[in-house]
Design a protein around this motif. Structure first.
Motif, PDB file in Angstrom:
ATOM      1  N   ALA A 216     -19.666 -41.646 -10.460  1.00 33.62           N
ATOM      2  CA  ALA A 216     -18.338 -42.060  -9.998  1.00 33.62           C
ATOM      3  C   ALA A 216     -17.325 -40.930 -10.140  1.00 33.62           C
ATOM      4  O   ALA A 216     -16.412 -40.786  -9.315  1.00 33.62           O
ATOM      5  N   PHE A 217     -17.489 -40.108 -11.162  1.00 33.43           N
ATOM      6  CA  PHE A 217     -16.559 -39.010 -11.391  1.00 33.43           C
ATOM      7  C   PHE A 217     -16.802 -37.872 -10.398  1.00 33.43           C
ATOM      8  O   PHE A 217     -15.855 -37.250  -9.912  1.00 33.43           O
TER       9      PHE A 217
ATOM     10  N   ASP B 195     -11.311 -43.345 -14.879  1.00 31.42           N
ATOM     11  CA  ASP B 195     -10.727 -43.035 -16.188  1.00 31.42           C
ATOM     12  C   ASP B 195     -11.459 -41.842 -16.798  1.00 31.42           C
ATOM     13  O   ASP B 195     -12.592 -41.956 -17.258  1.00 31.42           O
ATOM     14  N   TRP B 196     -10.807 -40.700 -16.793  1.00 32.73           N
ATOM     15  CA  TRP B 196     -11.414 -39.470 -17.278  1.00 32.73           C
ATOM     16  C   TRP B 196     -11.337 -39.335 -18.797  1.00 32.73           C
ATOM     17  O   TRP B 196     -12.067 -38.520 -19.384  1.00 32.73           O
TER      18      TRP B 196
ATOM     19  N   ARG C 105     -14.327 -34.069 -17.692  1.00 34.29           N
ATOM     20  CA  ARG C 105     -12.866 -34.053 -17.555  1.00 34.29           C
ATOM     21  C   ARG C 105     -12.390 -32.804 -16.824  1.00 34.29           C
ATOM     22  O   ARG C 105     -11.332 -32.810 -16.182  1.00 34.29           O
ATOM     23  N   ALA C 106     -13.167 -31.736 -16.920  1.00 30.81           N
ATOM     24  CA  ALA C 106     -12.789 -30.492 -16.245  1.00 30.81           C
ATOM     25  C   ALA C 106     -12.672 -30.683 -14.740  1.00 30.81           C
ATOM     26  O   ALA C 106     -11.884 -29.998 -14.081  1.00 30.81           O
ATOM     27  N   MET C 107     -13.439 -31.620 -14.183  1.00 26.35           N
ATOM     28  CA  MET C 107     -13.369 -31.855 -12.740  1.00 26.35           C
ATOM     29  C   MET C 107     -11.997 -32.377 -12.330  1.00 26.35           C
ATOM     30  O   MET C 107     -11.498 -32.060 -11.245  1.00 26.35           O
TER      31      MET C 107
ATOM     32  N   LEU D 200     -11.758 -24.231 -16.623  1.00 27.42           N
ATOM     33  CA  LEU D 200     -12.858 -23.297 -16.887  1.00 27.42           C
ATOM     34  C   LEU D 200     -13.227 -23.288 -18.366  1.00 27.42           C
ATOM     35  O   LEU D 200     -14.411 -23.216 -18.721  1.00 27.42           O
ATOM     36  N   SER D 201     -12.232 -23.393 -19.221  1.00 24.78           N
ATOM     37  CA  SER D 201     -12.503 -23.393 -20.663  1.00 24.78           C
ATOM     38  C   SER D 201     -13.238 -24.648 -21.110  1.00 24.78           C
ATOM     39  O   SER D 201     -13.818 -24.674 -22.200  1.00 24.78           O
ATOM     40  N   MET D 202     -13.221 -25.679 -20.281  1.00 27.38           N
ATOM     41  CA  MET D 202     -13.843 -26.959 -20.640  1.00 27.38           C
ATOM     42  C   MET D 202     -15.305 -27.050 -20.218  1.00 27.38           C
ATOM     43  O   MET D 202     -15.978 -28.044 -20.500  1.00 27.38           O
ATOM     44  N   VAL D 203     -15.812 -26.044 -19.526  1.00 22.16           N
ATOM     45  CA  VAL D 203     -17.210 -26.093 -19.075  1.00 22.16           C
ATOM     46  C   VAL D 203     -18.053 -25.053 -19.804  1.00 22.16           C
ATOM     47  O   VAL D 203     -18.997 -24.491 -19.249  1.00 22.16           O
TER      48      VAL D 203
END
Length: 285
Positions: A123-124, A151-152, A160-162, A189-192
């Motif tokens: 879904a995300f 809901d991320w 959530r990075a998306m 980028l820092s979240m992946v």
């Protein structure tokens, strides 16, 4: 913290990944071979076989070869199916970008994600893809509605990075706030990040790196190295949206640098591949 969370997330979804059937078959293959050998001894009365004749060896080899052949067909078939689905999806997405409005692209994404309904967090991915589609066609409001449809907050950083990179894309494509777009892209980028290499992670990071590169172009902070990285992504990516975005960023960079020839080449290619995506044809002031 993001690295550890992402590692735990990928470990939790590993059994449900697209390659899971292939990996399961490879794990079962030794047991199948053992079962085959056991069956052979049962059929022969449990006797240790003497050195087989050429005819017996040929017959046994043919039987064992059949087992291995079936295993090979199943394994190759699984990988081939995954590859073909990906190639087919890319072709459909490329064709959809020729449509005068976003409806064709949204329909392709619905088809792609409907066939991947068992994939974790589909879904995300659907919401992110639909948001980028709207952004490419210049509809920031619809893009944000897509991002807000899920809901991320409770998802791991890599998911959530998306949402962050989606908002960055909206800002850079549809609004004149490049500094905010760059900040969002860097945050995404820092979240992946991952504590150790993960298969496919480099390709997954590509779009985030492209958005950072575009943000640097738009803010006038791009360096020769960052422009070279954007060029590499443009040449190597297989993802239609990533190619279009990187081509747009390079065109803007060429135009601002006075490289009219390079800018014109990219303008023609963007006009050919996404003729109705107005944001991809503008040079921000």
């Amino acid at each position: 913290m993001s690295r550890e969370e992402n590692a735990r997330y990928f470990e939790s979804i590993r059994p449900r990944s697209a390659l899971a059937p292939f990996k399961l078959w490879m794990k079962l293959l030794p047991f199948i071979l053992v079962a085959y050998v056991a069956a052979y001894f049962m059929v022969t009365g449990g006797k240790t076989p003497k050195l087989p004749s050429t005819e017996e060896l040929s017959r046994s080899g043919s039987q064992l070869g059949f087992v291995l052949l079936v295993g090979g067909v199943l394994a190759v078939g699984t990988l081939g199916s995954i590859f073909w689905k990906g190639l087919s999806a890319r072709r459909k997405i490329n064709a959809a970008f020729l449509h005068p409005d976003v409806s064709a692209l949204l329909a392709v994404y619905e088809q792609v994600y409907a066939s991947s309904s068992r994939f974790p967090d589909v879904a995300f991915y659907r919401a992110s893809s639909r948001a980028l589609a709207h952004a490419c066609y210049g509809d920031a409001a619809s893009a944000r509605r897509e991002l807000a449809s899920v809901d991320w907050s409770a998802r791991p950083p890599v998911i959530r990075a998306m949402e962050r990179v989606g908002e960055a894309s909206i800002v850079m494509l549809c609004e004149d706030d490049p500094a905010r777009g760059l900040a969002l892209a860097k945050e995404a980028l820092s979240m992946v990040e991952f504590p150790s290499p993960v298969a496919g992670s480099d390709e997954g990071r590509a779009y985030y790196e492209i958005c950072v590169g575009i943000g640097e172009v738009l803010t006038g902070t791009a360096t020769p190295d960052s422009l070279a990285a954007l060029e590499v992504h443009n040449q190597q990516t297989n993802l239609p949206v990533a190619w279009l975005m990187s081509a747009w960023g390079l065109r803007v960079a060429s135009a601002r640098a006075g490289n009219t020839v390079g800018a014109e080449v990219l303008r023609k290619r963007l006009q050919k591949d996404a003729p109705h995506c107005a944001p991809l044809h503008r040079i921000p002031g």
